[in-house]
Write a protein that holds these residues in place. Structure first.
Motif, PDB file in Angstrom:
ATOM      1  N   VAL B  42      -1.424 -31.778 -37.728  1.00  0.00           N
ATOM      2  CA  VAL B  42      -1.907 -30.409 -37.643  1.00  0.00           C
ATOM      3  C   VAL B  42      -3.428 -30.396 -37.443  1.00  0.00           C
ATOM      4  CG1 VAL B  42      -2.293 -28.351 -39.046  1.00  0.00           C
ATOM      5  CG2 VAL B  42      -0.024 -29.341 -38.912  1.00  0.00           C
ATOM      6  N   TRP B  43      -4.150 -31.198 -38.216  1.00  0.00           N
ATOM      7  CA  TRP B  43      -5.612 -31.213 -38.124  1.00  0.00           C
ATOM      8  C   TRP B  43      -6.088 -31.690 -36.761  1.00  0.00           C
ATOM      9  CZ3 TRP B  43      -5.776 -34.280 -43.316  1.00  0.00           C
ATOM     10  CH2 TRP B  43      -5.582 -33.396 -44.386  1.00  0.00           C
ATOM     11  N   ARG B  45      -4.372 -31.626 -34.021  1.00  0.00           N
ATOM     12  CA  ARG B  45      -3.642 -30.916 -32.960  1.00  0.00           C
ATOM     13  C   ARG B  45      -2.835 -31.872 -32.100  1.00  0.00           C
ATOM     14  NH1 ARG B  45      -7.474 -25.934 -31.208  1.00  0.00           N
ATOM     15  NH2 ARG B  45      -8.174 -25.476 -33.298  1.00  0.00           N
ATOM     16  N   THR B 167     -11.056 -37.815 -38.664  1.00  0.00           N
ATOM     17  CA  THR B 167     -10.446 -36.539 -38.302  1.00  0.00           C
ATOM     18  C   THR B 167     -11.427 -35.378 -38.439  1.00  0.00           C
ATOM     19  OG1 THR B 167      -8.297 -37.362 -38.999  1.00  0.00           O
ATOM     20  CG2 THR B 167      -8.525 -34.984 -38.839  1.00  0.00           C
ATOM     21  N   VAL B 168     -12.256 -35.414 -39.489  1.00  0.00           N
ATOM     22  CA  VAL B 168     -13.206 -34.318 -39.706  1.00  0.00           C
ATOM     23  C   VAL B 168     -14.268 -34.301 -38.612  1.00  0.00           C
ATOM     24  CG1 VAL B 168     -15.030 -33.474 -41.224  1.00  0.00           C
ATOM     25  CG2 VAL B 168     -12.846 -34.168 -42.181  1.00  0.00           C
ATOM     26  N   ALA B 215       3.294 -28.989 -43.597  1.00  0.00           N
ATOM     27  CA  ALA B 215       1.831 -29.072 -43.611  1.00  0.00           C
ATOM     28  C   ALA B 215       1.209 -27.696 -43.392  1.00  0.00           C
ATOM     29  CB  ALA B 215       1.355 -30.050 -42.536  1.00  0.00           C
ATOM     30  N   ALA B 216       1.786 -26.940 -42.461  1.00  0.00           N
ATOM     31  CA  ALA B 216       1.268 -25.599 -42.181  1.00  0.00           C
ATOM     32  C   ALA B 216       1.444 -24.692 -43.394  1.00  0.00           C
ATOM     33  CB  ALA B 216       1.968 -25.007 -40.962  1.00  0.00           C
ATOM     34  N   ARG B 219      -1.145 -25.585 -46.039  1.00  0.00           N
ATOM     35  CA  ARG B 219      -2.492 -25.126 -45.699  1.00  0.00           C
ATOM     36  C   ARG B 219      -2.802 -23.772 -46.349  1.00  0.00           C
ATOM     37  NH1 ARG B 219      -6.885 -23.820 -45.754  1.00  0.00           N
ATOM     38  NH2 ARG B 219      -8.338 -23.428 -44.057  1.00  0.00           N
ATOM     39  N   PRO B 225      -8.277 -31.288 -48.402  1.00  0.00           N
ATOM     40  CA  PRO B 225      -7.298 -32.025 -47.601  1.00  0.00           C
ATOM     41  C   PRO B 225      -6.256 -32.725 -48.466  1.00  0.00           C
ATOM     42  CG  PRO B 225      -9.547 -32.617 -46.970  1.00  0.00           C
ATOM     43  CD  PRO B 225      -9.661 -31.693 -48.122  1.00  0.00           C
ATOM     44  N   MET B 228      -3.664 -30.368 -49.659  1.00  0.00           N
ATOM     45  CA  MET B 228      -2.770 -29.992 -48.562  1.00  0.00           C
ATOM     46  C   MET B 228      -1.724 -31.075 -48.339  1.00  0.00           C
ATOM     47  SD  MET B 228      -3.742 -28.607 -44.806  1.00  0.00           S
ATOM     48  CE  MET B 228      -2.793 -29.009 -43.351  1.00  0.00           C
TER      49      MET B 228
END
Lengths: 250, 277
Positions: B42-43, B45, B167-168, B215-216, B219, B225, B228
């Motif tokens: 998700v993060w 995409r 990822t960040v 995961a969504a 959130r 993180p 989540m």
């Protein structure tokens, strides 16, 4: 040139960068000394960000060499932090991610955050910050590494004028408090930080470089930014000598 | 004294536990892994990458059938190979990645289907493959899934910090000395293994949903993180339990039931968030 007796941190030796047949950078040479504040200016598409990325090792030059002193710690503040809205991240957690073993050392993180004036945002989500605040959080994270060189890529994007003056002042103070060299990228051709030692004007090649003139005492600007502008901002006059001659002021 | 209908009911629950515990255990372990991995998808995409991996798995299965070697092995290898391809393709930014992925993934899927039908092997259960079949999971398969999932969780736990940093913000991670390319490769490889395993339970068509939907949902109720990732695991596990029970009692296909349960929990999470704010 300034700081000629100081050690060279980074030496860009005749860097050229060609991407998809387009020339991005051509024969750019630069020396960045310890304790020096250098501002890189130039119009859009001049290759400023590419030059910074090459310096950081994010891009490989097509020719030329990037030489750095060994064990050079770089703190990097990118143009902006593009965080996916699906990423829940507080300012605190973002800073914790930086230093490898700092879970216990909350005090250090808080101290750094208060130095950029954002202690009140400790538990706030990064996504909820304004552009200017986000830049300062990025700055705090870069400073956590105690860098020898701080690289800021257009930190003023999306920041209002008052915020810009504050941010410039903050950056200007960093050299005093942290004793690191600073490389600052700005797309503004006229406006550079007062503490700047060297201004480099880039347009694929180095058009000109030298130290900036003293602040221009323009009443309109003083009115706009208040008396603090005197400490934070200065004018730099230059003309584009296309043959690329380097002007130096003493 | 028990009336016959009660006896039948009790008997069926005992029977259900006996019949389903390997599948249930495997499903729960997959959900545990799907939490953090789904969060990364998700993060970053990468939902489309998940689908592409799943599609390539069918080609892996077809090759296994044709070559008379373990299908599990060929699926795993195919997914891993595909993952490496995707990492390489992602770096060449000149190509339009989603178009290319669409071509590759669906070609793999089509080739897999054609090969399976040409091979003439009757025993291959395509339906189970596409939609998952919990009942087909025996003790041995369940044990294998548990072991693999534990390894995945171990790696995720060990590499959490670099993976999250990359990822960040890739650039900052690079400057701070993290090996960005390697981390992306590891993440993709972990995803490939998770897809290959999860496919057994929810099937090729729905595995991405099992990764993304919990995961969504997580959130909506998380501040960090790590929160989540953990919430996503828990929501995934709940979905597996609900879906599995529903599938057993209503005789509905297992994979779709689990995904439907996850979707309902997502709606619930949305409502929760509304209530909180």
């Amino acid at each position: 040139m300034v700081n000629s007796q100081k050690s060279v941190l980074v030496f860009l030796d005749a860097i050229s960068l060609i991407k998809n047949g387009r020339i991005i950078l051509q024969d750019v040479s630069l020396r960045l000394h310890s304790d020096e504040i250098m501002t890189l200016i130039g119009p859009n598409g001049a290759g400023k960000t590419s030059l910074v990325r090459t310096l950081l090792g994010l891009e490989f030059p097509s020719s030329g060499q990037v030489k750095k002193t060994s064990k050079l710690t770089i703190g990097y503040v990118p143009q902006q932090l593009r965080l996916d809205p699906m990423m829940p991240l507080t300012v605190r957690r973002f800073l914790e991610l930086s230093v490898s073993s700092c879970y216990a050392n909350e005090q250090l993180l808080k101290k750094q955050l208060s130095e950029v004036g954002l202690l009140s945002k400790w538990e706030v989500a990064v996504l909820d910050l304004s552009d200017g605040e986000r830049q300062r959080v990025l700055l705090a994270r870069a400073l956590l590494r105690n860098p020898d060189l701080l690289v800021l890529d257009e930190p003023m994007q999306g920041v209002d004028l008052k915020g810009q003056a504050e941010l410039y002042q903050l950056i200007g103070n960093i050299r005093e408090t942290k004793g690191c060299a600073i490389l600052l990228v700005s797309h503004d051709l006229h406006f550079v930080m007062a503490a700047t030692d060297t201004v480099v004007c880039l347009n694929q090649h180095v058009c000109c470089s030298g130290c900036p003139e003293a602040i221009q005492q323009d009443p309109a600007y003083l009115e706009l930014f208040g008396p603090q502008a005197l400490q934070g901002l200065a004018w730099y006059h230059h003309d584009h000598s296309l043959e690329g001659s380097v002007k130096e002021k003493t | 004294m028990l009336v016959p209908s009660e006896l039948k009911k009790r008997g069926s629950i005992v029977f259900m536990v006996e019949l389903l515990w390997p599948a249930c255990l495997a499903g729960l372990m997959i959900a545990v892994v799907a939490g953090p991995l789904g969060s990364f998808i998700v993060w970053r995409r990468m939902a489309y990458f998940g689908d592409a991996l799943a599609h390539s798995a069918l080609l892996g299965a077809a090759l296994g059938v044709l070559l008379h070697i373990s299908i599990n092995l060929t699926i795993l290898l195919m997914c891993l190979g595909f993952a490496v391809c995707l990492v390489v393709l992602e770096q060449k930014k000149r190509l339009s990645i989603d178009t290319l992925l669409g071509i590759l993934a669906h070609s793999a899927l089509a080739l897999g289907l054609v090969l399976i039908s040409l091979s003439g092997v009757q025993s291959f259960n395509l339906h189970a493959f596409l939609f998952g079949d919990l009942l087909a999971i025996d003790k041995k398969t369940a044990l294998m899934i548990v072991v693999y999932c534990l390894i995945l969780v171990g790696i995720l736990n060990r590499m959490w910090r670099p993976l999250l940093n990359v990822t960040v913000c890739e650039e900052i991670a690079f400057v701070e000395g993290y090996r960005v390319g390697l981390m992306k490769l590891i993440l993709m490889a972990l995803m490939a293994v998770a897809v290959a395993l999860g496919m057994k339970i929810v099937g090729v068509l729905l595995i991405t949903a099992l990764l993304i939907i919990p995961a969504a949902s997580a959130r909506q109720i998380s501040q960090t993180p790590e929160q989540m990732a953990c919430f996503a695991s828990m929501i995934g596990m709940t979905s597996v339990m609900i879906g599995l029970s529903f599938s057993y009692f209503a005789d509905a296909p297992t994979g779709p039931s689990i995904v439907l349960a996850a979707s309902l929990l997502f709606l619930l999470a949305l409502l929760c968030k509304r209530q909180m704010s």
